[in-house]
Write a protein that holds these residues in place. Sequence first.
Motif, PDB file in Angstrom:
ATOM      1  N   VAL A   1      35.739  38.790  40.823  1.00 52.67           N
ATOM      2  CA  VAL A   1      36.887  38.172  40.152  1.00 52.67           C
ATOM      3  C   VAL A   1      37.047  36.754  40.693  1.00 52.67           C
ATOM      4  N   ALA A   2      36.910  35.790  39.808  1.00 51.74           N
ATOM      5  CA  ALA A   2      37.145  34.392  40.176  1.00 51.74           C
ATOM      6  C   ALA A   2      38.043  33.780  39.108  1.00 51.74           C
ATOM      7  N   ASN A   3      38.912  32.905  39.501  1.00 51.51           N
ATOM      8  CA  ASN A   3      39.844  32.288  38.560  1.00 51.51           C
ATOM      9  C   ASN A   3      39.777  30.773  38.703  1.00 51.51           C
ATOM     10  N   VAL A   4      39.943  30.097  37.582  1.00 50.56           N
ATOM     11  CA  VAL A   4      39.962  28.635  37.580  1.00 50.56           C
ATOM     12  C   VAL A   4      41.306  28.194  37.019  1.00 50.56           C
ATOM     13  N   VAL A   5      41.995  27.333  37.746  1.00 45.17           N
ATOM     14  CA  VAL A   5      43.256  26.769  37.271  1.00 45.17           C
ATOM     15  C   VAL A   5      43.111  25.252  37.312  1.00 45.17           C
TER      16      VAL A   5
END
Length: 75
Positions: free
Chosen positions: A24-28
């Motif tokens: 799980v990786a998130n980009v904001v």
Amino acid sequence: TLLPPPPNRSALCNPAIQKDSPKVANVVDIEDIGEKAVFCRCWRSKKFPYCDGSHNAHNEKTGDNVGPLIVKGKQ
Ligand code: FES
């Protein structure tokens, strides 16, 4: 052939978020943060990657002491 042992759910950092994904990786985008963004670090938020306050129940239940990462934009 031997199958690997089932995951020990109580030892998992992430019990339920995007479990069909290997990581799980998130980009904001920093431009979208505005004044402040509050990111979950307990992996219990229903609004992950943002904090929804679920860390309070987790801490109470387990004796843990986790809380969010608060990112402040330029004032
Ligand atoms: Fe996870 Fe707040 S809900 S840190």
